[in-house]
Design a protein around this motif. Structure first.
Motif, mmCIF file in Angstrom:
data_model
loop_
_atom_site.group_PDB
_atom_site.id
_atom_site.type_symbol
_atom_site.label_atom_id
_atom_site.label_comp_id
_atom_site.label_asym_id
_atom_site.label_seq_id
_atom_site.Cartn_x
_atom_site.Cartn_y
_atom_site.Cartn_z
ATOM 1 N N THR A 12 -23.492 0.052 3.804
ATOM 2 C CA THR A 12 -23.541 -0.766 4.999
ATOM 3 C C THR A 12 -22.692 -0.063 6.051
ATOM 4 O OG1 THR A 12 -21.607 -2.095 4.467
ATOM 5 C CG2 THR A 12 -23.766 -2.906 3.662
ATOM 6 N N LEU A 13 -22.992 -0.321 7.296
ATOM 7 C CA LEU A 13 -22.216 0.299 8.355
ATOM 8 C C LEU A 13 -20.759 -0.161 8.281
ATOM 9 C CD1 LEU A 13 -22.337 2.281 10.648
ATOM 10 C CD2 LEU A 13 -23.047 0.438 12.158
ATOM 11 N N ALA A 14 -20.525 -1.405 7.878
ATOM 12 C CA ALA A 14 -19.154 -1.910 7.734
ATOM 13 C C ALA A 14 -18.403 -1.131 6.649
ATOM 14 C CB ALA A 14 -19.174 -3.395 7.412
ATOM 15 N N ASP A 15 -19.055 -0.855 5.524
ATOM 16 C CA ASP A 15 -18.415 -0.071 4.465
ATOM 17 C C ASP A 15 -18.144 1.353 4.921
ATOM 18 O OD1 ASP A 15 -18.352 -2.216 2.712
ATOM 19 O OD2 ASP A 15 -20.177 -1.614 1.648
ATOM 20 N N LEU A 16 -19.085 1.914 5.657
ATOM 21 C CA LEU A 16 -18.895 3.261 6.185
ATOM 22 C C LEU A 16 -17.724 3.290 7.159
ATOM 23 C CD1 LEU A 16 -19.854 6.197 6.229
ATOM 24 C CD2 LEU A 16 -21.420 5.562 8.082
ATOM 25 N N ALA A 17 -17.611 2.277 7.995
ATOM 26 C CA ALA A 17 -16.487 2.200 8.937
ATOM 27 C C ALA A 17 -15.155 2.139 8.182
ATOM 28 C CB ALA A 17 -16.643 0.989 9.849
ATOM 29 N N ASP A 18 -15.116 1.371 7.095
ATOM 30 C CA ASP A 18 -13.902 1.319 6.269
ATOM 31 C C ASP A 18 -13.557 2.707 5.743
ATOM 32 O OD1 ASP A 18 -13.778 -1.438 6.604
ATOM 33 O OD2 ASP A 18 -14.439 -1.907 4.557
ATOM 34 N N VAL B 127 -10.232 4.999 6.665
ATOM 35 C CA VAL B 127 -9.313 5.475 5.621
ATOM 36 C C VAL B 127 -9.087 6.975 5.774
ATOM 37 C CG1 VAL B 127 -9.137 5.923 3.128
ATOM 38 C CG2 VAL B 127 -9.737 3.630 3.961
ATOM 39 N N ARG B 128 -10.144 7.715 6.007
ATOM 40 C CA ARG B 128 -10.019 9.170 6.155
ATOM 41 C C ARG B 128 -9.271 9.542 7.430
ATOM 42 N NH1 ARG B 128 -14.448 12.087 2.939
ATOM 43 N NH2 ARG B 128 -15.047 10.454 1.483
ATOM 44 N N GLU B 129 -9.557 8.836 8.506
ATOM 45 C CA GLU B 129 -8.879 9.148 9.771
ATOM 46 C C GLU B 129 -7.385 8.872 9.705
ATOM 47 O OE1 GLU B 129 -12.443 8.459 13.036
ATOM 48 O OE2 GLU B 129 -10.850 6.970 12.897
ATOM 49 N N HIS B 130 -7.012 7.800 9.049
ATOM 50 C CA HIS B 130 -5.611 7.384 9.022
ATOM 51 C C HIS B 130 -4.885 7.809 7.752
ATOM 52 C CE1 HIS B 130 -5.916 5.094 12.732
ATOM 53 N NE2 HIS B 130 -7.136 4.799 12.320
ATOM 54 N N GLU B 131 -5.636 8.362 6.809
ATOM 55 C CA GLU B 131 -5.070 8.832 5.545
ATOM 56 C C GLU B 131 -4.175 7.775 4.910
ATOM 57 O OE1 GLU B 131 -3.211 12.570 6.520
ATOM 58 O OE2 GLU B 131 -5.131 13.604 6.593
ATOM 59 N N THR B 132 -4.715 6.557 4.871
ATOM 60 C CA THR B 132 -3.987 5.435 4.300
ATOM 61 C C THR B 132 -4.980 4.447 3.706
ATOM 62 O OG1 THR B 132 -2.232 3.827 4.775
ATOM 63 C CG2 THR B 132 -3.895 4.112 6.444
ATOM 64 N N ILE C 190 -7.199 1.168 2.988
ATOM 65 C CA ILE C 190 -7.844 0.258 3.949
ATOM 66 C C ILE C 190 -6.999 -0.981 4.199
ATOM 67 C CG2 ILE C 190 -9.298 -0.945 2.257
ATOM 68 C CD1 ILE C 190 -10.290 0.022 5.867
ATOM 69 N N GLY C 191 -6.281 -1.470 3.195
ATOM 70 C CA GLY C 191 -5.452 -2.658 3.343
ATOM 71 C C GLY C 191 -4.294 -2.485 4.317
ATOM 72 N N GLU C 192 -3.961 -1.236 4.603
ATOM 73 C CA GLU C 192 -2.854 -0.951 5.518
ATOM 74 C C GLU C 192 -3.325 -0.623 6.935
ATOM 75 O OE1 GLU C 192 -0.219 1.957 3.826
ATOM 76 O OE2 GLU C 192 -0.299 1.008 1.859
ATOM 77 N N ILE C 193 -4.621 -0.635 7.146
ATOM 78 C CA ILE C 193 -5.175 -0.322 8.469
ATOM 79 C C ILE C 193 -5.491 -1.633 9.169
ATOM 80 C CG2 ILE C 193 -7.025 0.847 9.717
ATOM 81 C CD1 ILE C 193 -7.327 2.675 7.248
ATOM 82 N N PRO C 194 -5.002 -1.825 10.391
ATOM 83 C CA PRO C 194 -5.277 -3.071 11.104
ATOM 84 C C PRO C 194 -6.785 -3.304 11.279
ATOM 85 C CG PRO C 194 -3.579 -1.800 12.239
ATOM 86 C CD PRO C 194 -4.138 -0.921 11.156
ATOM 87 N N ALA C 195 -7.190 -4.551 11.142
ATOM 88 C CA ALA C 195 -8.612 -4.906 11.270
ATOM 89 C C ALA C 195 -9.180 -4.468 12.618
ATOM 90 C CB ALA C 195 -8.786 -6.409 11.081
ATOM 91 N N GLU C 196 -8.390 -4.540 13.660
ATOM 92 C CA GLU C 196 -8.858 -4.131 14.993
ATOM 93 C C GLU C 196 -9.177 -2.636 15.024
ATOM 94 O OE1 GLU C 196 -10.347 -4.518 18.638
ATOM 95 O OE2 GLU C 196 -9.677 -6.203 17.409
ATOM 96 N N THR C 197 -8.416 -1.858 14.307
ATOM 97 C CA THR C 197 -8.666 -0.413 14.231
ATOM 98 C C THR C 197 -9.994 -0.150 13.526
ATOM 99 O OG1 THR C 197 -6.309 0.072 14.231
ATOM 100 C CG2 THR C 197 -7.765 1.779 13.348
ATOM 101 N N VAL C 198 -10.229 -0.838 12.426
ATOM 102 C CA VAL C 198 -11.490 -0.678 11.690
ATOM 103 C C VAL C 198 -12.657 -1.144 12.547
ATOM 104 C CG1 VAL C 198 -12.777 -1.335 9.620
ATOM 105 C CG2 VAL C 198 -10.329 -0.897 9.472
#
Length: 109
Positions: free
Chosen positions: A37-43, A47-52, A54-62
């Motif tokens: 899904t595009l939502a899963d791909l965005a997650d 994760v790759r962009e922030h190297e962290t 998904i639980g630590e990435i703000p929802a607004e960033t995703v």
């Protein structure tokens, strides 16, 4: 698939791969080897962009990653037949020209 199923020209491939977000998206799709899904791909891309995790990435960033994929990156990749996007199911999968693009991705890494 469509009438323009010829592989994209080298210049066009370099343009497609010039953006790290598109490279991350393609690499995720290649690694999963199935539609996402595009939502899963965005997650995955976030994760790759922030190297962290998904639980630590703000929802607004995703959400910003999702919107950029939806409005900018996926349409460019779909136009080149590198991915297939089904807006009805909000899924994205590798397209006809993925093999050629994957060779360039491998060379970049």
């Amino acid at each position: 698939m469509g009438e323009d199923s010829n592989p994209p020209a080298t210049d066009r491939l370099f343009h497609l791969l010039a953006d790290s977000r598109r490279r991350y998206a393609l690499r995720c799709l290649c690694e999963h080897a199935t539609q996402l899904t595009l939502a899963d791909l965005a997650d995955e891309v976030a994760v790759r962009e922030h190297e962290t995790p998904i639980g630590e990435i703000p929802a607004e960033t995703v959400k910003r990653v999702y919107m950029a994929l939806y409005h900018n990156h996926v349409p460019k990749l779909a136009e080149a037949n590198v991915v297939e996007y089904d807006q009805e199911t909000d899924t994205i999968a590798l397209g006809d020209n993925t093999e050629q693009v994957e060779q360039y991705l491998d060379a970049l890494e």
